[in-house]
Structures are given as C-alpha cells and as structure tokens.
Design a protein around this motif. Structure first.
Motif, mmCIF file in Angstrom:
data_model
loop_
_atom_site.group_PDB
_atom_site.id
_atom_site.type_symbol
_atom_site.label_atom_id
_atom_site.label_comp_id
_atom_site.label_asym_id
_atom_site.label_seq_id
_atom_site.Cartn_x
_atom_site.Cartn_y
_atom_site.Cartn_z
ATOM 1 N N LEU A 1 3.164 6.145 -10.364
ATOM 2 C CA LEU A 1 3.058 7.008 -9.194
ATOM 3 C C LEU A 1 3.655 8.373 -9.509
ATOM 4 O O LEU A 1 4.532 8.503 -10.368
ATOM 5 C CB LEU A 1 3.798 6.405 -8.002
ATOM 6 N N ARG A 2 3.162 9.374 -8.786
ATOM 7 C CA ARG A 2 3.791 10.701 -8.886
ATOM 8 C C ARG A 2 3.868 11.282 -7.485
ATOM 9 O O ARG A 2 2.868 11.386 -6.788
ATOM 10 C CB ARG A 2 3.008 11.632 -9.797
ATOM 11 N N LEU A 3 5.087 11.639 -7.082
ATOM 12 C CA LEU A 3 5.327 12.325 -5.827
ATOM 13 C C LEU A 3 5.802 13.724 -6.185
ATOM 14 O O LEU A 3 6.873 13.892 -6.778
ATOM 15 C CB LEU A 3 6.394 11.613 -4.997
ATOM 16 N N GLY A 4 5.002 14.744 -5.851
ATOM 17 C CA GLY A 4 5.337 16.083 -6.316
ATOM 18 C C GLY A 4 5.354 16.084 -7.828
ATOM 19 O O GLY A 4 4.352 15.766 -8.476
ATOM 20 N N LEU A 5 6.510 16.406 -8.423
ATOM 21 C CA LEU A 5 6.661 16.412 -9.880
ATOM 22 C C LEU A 5 7.440 15.199 -10.383
ATOM 23 O O LEU A 5 7.744 15.125 -11.579
ATOM 24 C CB LEU A 5 7.376 17.701 -10.322
ATOM 25 N N VAL A 6 7.751 14.262 -9.495
ATOM 26 C CA VAL A 6 8.575 13.114 -9.864
ATOM 27 C C VAL A 6 7.681 11.919 -10.210
ATOM 28 O O VAL A 6 6.841 11.502 -9.406
ATOM 29 C CB VAL A 6 9.537 12.738 -8.724
ATOM 30 N N HIS A 7 7.861 11.365 -11.403
ATOM 31 C CA HIS A 7 7.089 10.223 -11.863
ATOM 32 C C HIS A 7 7.878 8.934 -11.593
ATOM 33 O O HIS A 7 9.070 8.842 -11.907
ATOM 34 C CB HIS A 7 6.797 10.341 -13.363
ATOM 35 N N LEU A 8 7.208 7.944 -11.008
ATOM 36 C CA LEU A 8 7.832 6.673 -10.665
ATOM 37 C C LEU A 8 6.940 5.530 -11.128
ATOM 38 O O LEU A 8 5.753 5.710 -11.393
ATOM 39 C CB LEU A 8 8.059 6.559 -9.156
ATOM 40 N N VAL A 9 7.532 4.347 -11.181
ATOM 41 C CA VAL A 9 6.784 3.128 -11.488
ATOM 42 C C VAL A 9 7.040 2.124 -10.375
ATOM 43 O O VAL A 9 8.195 1.887 -9.986
ATOM 44 C CB VAL A 9 7.197 2.526 -12.842
ATOM 45 N N PHE A 10 5.957 1.568 -9.838
ATOM 46 C CA PHE A 10 6.080 0.540 -8.803
ATOM 47 C C PHE A 10 6.154 -0.824 -9.470
ATOM 48 O O PHE A 10 5.320 -1.172 -10.306
ATOM 49 C CB PHE A 10 4.861 0.587 -7.871
ATOM 50 N N ARG A 11 7.183 -1.594 -9.121
ATOM 51 C CA ARG A 11 7.336 -2.940 -9.670
ATOM 52 C C ARG A 11 7.360 -3.949 -8.530
ATOM 53 O O ARG A 11 7.987 -3.718 -7.487
ATOM 54 C CB ARG A 11 8.617 -3.063 -10.498
ATOM 55 N N THR B 1 0.838 -1.192 0.000
ATOM 56 C CA THR B 1 0.000 0.000 0.000
ATOM 57 C C THR B 1 0.874 1.244 0.000
ATOM 58 O O THR B 1 2.034 1.209 0.438
ATOM 59 C CB THR B 1 -0.922 0.050 1.233
ATOM 60 N N ILE B 2 0.307 2.345 -0.474
ATOM 61 C CA ILE B 2 0.980 3.642 -0.425
ATOM 62 C C ILE B 2 0.085 4.622 0.290
ATOM 63 O O ILE B 2 -1.146 4.571 0.161
ATOM 64 C CB ILE B 2 1.339 4.154 -1.848
ATOM 65 N N GLU B 3 0.687 5.508 1.078
ATOM 66 C CA GLU B 3 -0.076 6.566 1.739
ATOM 67 C C GLU B 3 0.748 7.848 1.728
ATOM 68 O O GLU B 3 1.983 7.819 1.745
ATOM 69 C CB GLU B 3 -0.444 6.178 3.163
ATOM 70 N N ASP B 4 0.045 8.958 1.672
ATOM 71 C CA ASP B 4 0.693 10.265 1.694
ATOM 72 C C ASP B 4 0.964 10.672 3.136
ATOM 73 O O ASP B 4 0.171 10.378 4.036
ATOM 74 C CB ASP B 4 -0.200 11.307 1.018
ATOM 75 N N LEU B 5 2.086 11.335 3.395
ATOM 76 C CA LEU B 5 2.463 11.760 4.742
ATOM 77 C C LEU B 5 2.315 13.277 4.877
ATOM 78 O O LEU B 5 3.238 13.978 5.280
ATOM 79 C CB LEU B 5 3.893 11.319 5.059
ATOM 80 N N ASP B 6 1.124 13.770 4.496
ATOM 81 C CA ASP B 6 0.832 15.211 4.565
ATOM 82 C C ASP B 6 1.857 16.023 3.783
ATOM 83 O O ASP B 6 2.339 17.068 4.234
ATOM 84 C CB ASP B 6 0.787 15.695 6.032
ATOM 85 N N SER B 7 2.188 15.533 2.602
ATOM 86 C CA SER B 7 3.177 16.226 1.767
ATOM 87 C C SER B 7 2.598 17.522 1.221
ATOM 88 O O SER B 7 1.377 17.696 1.121
ATOM 89 C CB SER B 7 3.596 15.322 0.605
ATOM 90 N N LYS B 8 3.490 18.427 0.845
ATOM 91 C CA LYS B 8 3.066 19.724 0.323
ATOM 92 C C LYS B 8 2.462 19.605 -1.069
ATOM 93 O O LYS B 8 1.448 20.243 -1.373
ATOM 94 C CB LYS B 8 4.270 20.678 0.287
ATOM 95 N N ASN B 9 3.053 18.786 -1.933
ATOM 96 C CA ASN B 9 2.626 18.713 -3.333
ATOM 97 C C ASN B 9 1.882 17.432 -3.694
ATOM 98 O O ASN B 9 1.593 17.190 -4.866
ATOM 99 C CB ASN B 9 3.831 18.895 -4.257
ATOM 100 N N GLY B 10 1.576 16.595 -2.724
ATOM 101 C CA GLY B 10 0.694 15.468 -2.966
ATOM 102 C C GLY B 10 1.358 14.227 -3.532
ATOM 103 O O GLY B 10 2.462 14.248 -4.073
ATOM 104 N N THR B 11 0.642 13.108 -3.350
ATOM 105 C CA THR B 11 1.033 11.804 -3.875
ATOM 106 C C THR B 11 -0.090 11.314 -4.773
ATOM 107 O O THR B 11 -1.264 11.382 -4.398
ATOM 108 C CB THR B 11 1.250 10.806 -2.721
ATOM 109 N N TRP B 12 0.277 10.806 -5.958
ATOM 110 C CA TRP B 12 -0.734 10.413 -6.942
ATOM 111 C C TRP B 12 -0.490 8.987 -7.403
ATOM 112 O O TRP B 12 0.641 8.569 -7.638
ATOM 113 C CB TRP B 12 -0.685 11.346 -8.153
#
Length: 207
Positions: free
Chosen positions: A184-194, A155-166
């Motif tokens: 996934l996107r954390l702020g402006l950073v795009h990631l892939v969960f494998r 699972t993924i959860e946001d930790l009250d980040s400023k720019n959000g988790t998507w």
C-alpha cells in the motif's frame, strides 16, 4: 489516572484532556463535568446532583448544563444522536459509559520499524494524532484512508485524501479488497498489509 476516551485521553492527575500529545481545549466547567461523570461511571447522575457539584451556590438553568455536555461531546467527536461516551438519561441526567473495546482482528500494517494493529471493524488511517492509525507524515491527510475488517474480509478505501491511496500500482477510488502481503502507499508512505496466515485470500475483488 489516564483514561483513553477514543480520540482523546483524560489525564486527571494533570487536569488535562489530550488529543495525542496536544491539549484539547475544554472550559473549566466542562472539564469539571467530564471528570465528575468519569469518576462516577457508569452511574447516572441527576441534573440536581450535577448542579450541586458544579454550581454549589448558584442556581443555573438546564441550558447551562446542556451547553457543557455539548462542549464535551464536540471534543469527544460524538453527537447527542450518536453518543459513544455521554449517555443522556431523559428526564433525569447524564452518565458516562465507555464503549466496549474493539476486538483485535489479527491484521496489521507495517512500515519500516513501525506496526499498527487493526481492530475488527473500521480503522481510520491518517496524520491526525488522535486516531489509532496515526501516521505522522506531511504527505498524508489528517483522515487519509479507512481499512475495514469484517471476519475474514478486509477492504481499503480512500477518504478524499490530497495525495491519494494506492494498492500496488492501482489508485484506490472505491472500497477495494485486501490480501495478506499487499503493498500500500498513502501519500509518500509505503506500507504492507499483513493478515493472519491463510485468513485472507490472494484473489482480488473490488466491492
């Protein structure tokens, strides 16, 4: 010798404690105590033995030693109630114990040419260089999100980040299940969960 202590690294050759690449401040006596406990780990040292090593020609109260232990614990990110490294031996002294290393889960995050392996249990992602999942980008909070892997579930959860988790086009507002290949996107950073092949279902559920 360099010893990984979770959020910090003890470099005994340079007489430094590092958080990522930056020095983490410890007073001279606190560093000496940490070095002494690490050198003798996992043997518990009595208060008398510690005092003879740190203050060979001076009598000091137990309060002075307790203050140094609390200073070390602050740098290590632990408390007396929830110790990970410094164990209090009541009525005797202190010992240094390395926690059991987390087992790799086989899951990982990819972004560009970078990869972060995820351990079984909780994995904190953020800009903080002291975290395993450090992502050095200004759009990411120091502690931005957490991925928890338990067996074949993640699972993924946001930790009250400023720019959000998507997750895809959905903003993460509560712990949300992950599947292999999720974008996934954390702020402006795009990631892939494998995940290991076939270990995580592609069916989405929100927990």
């Amino acid at each position: 010798m360099r010893l990984d202590l979770g959020p910090v690294t003890l470099d005994t050759d340079r007489h430094q404690v590092l958080r990522g690449a930056e020095p983490a401040h410890l007073s001279k006596k606190a560093y000496q105590l940490l070095d002494l406990l690490v050198e003798n780990r996992p043997r518990a040292l009595s208060k008398d033995e510690i005092q003879r090593a740190l203050w060979p020609d001076t009598f000091v109260s137990d309060t002075s030693l307790t203050t140094l232990v609390n200073e070390i614990r602050t740098v290590l990110g632990e408390t007396a109630r929830e110790p990970r490294f410094i164990r209090t031996v009541h009525g005797f002294g202190y010992a240094f114990e390395s926690p059991a290393p987390a087992a790799p889960s086989g899951c990982r995050l990819l972004w560009g040419e970078h990869e972060v392996a995820l351990d079984e249990g909780e994995n904190v992602l953020g800009r903080d260089p002291g975290t395993r999942g450090s992502i050095p980008d200004a759009s990411i909070s120091r502690r931005h999100a957490r991925i928890t892997v338990r067996g074949e579930a993640a699972t993924i959860e946001d930790l009250d980040s400023k720019n959000g988790t998507w997750l895809g086009e959905m903003r993460v507002t509560e712990p949300t299940a992950l599947s292999d290949g999720d974008a996934l996107r954390l702020g402006l950073v795009h990631l892939v969960f494998r995940a290991p092949s076939g270990s995580l279902s592609s069916t989405k559920t929100v927990r």
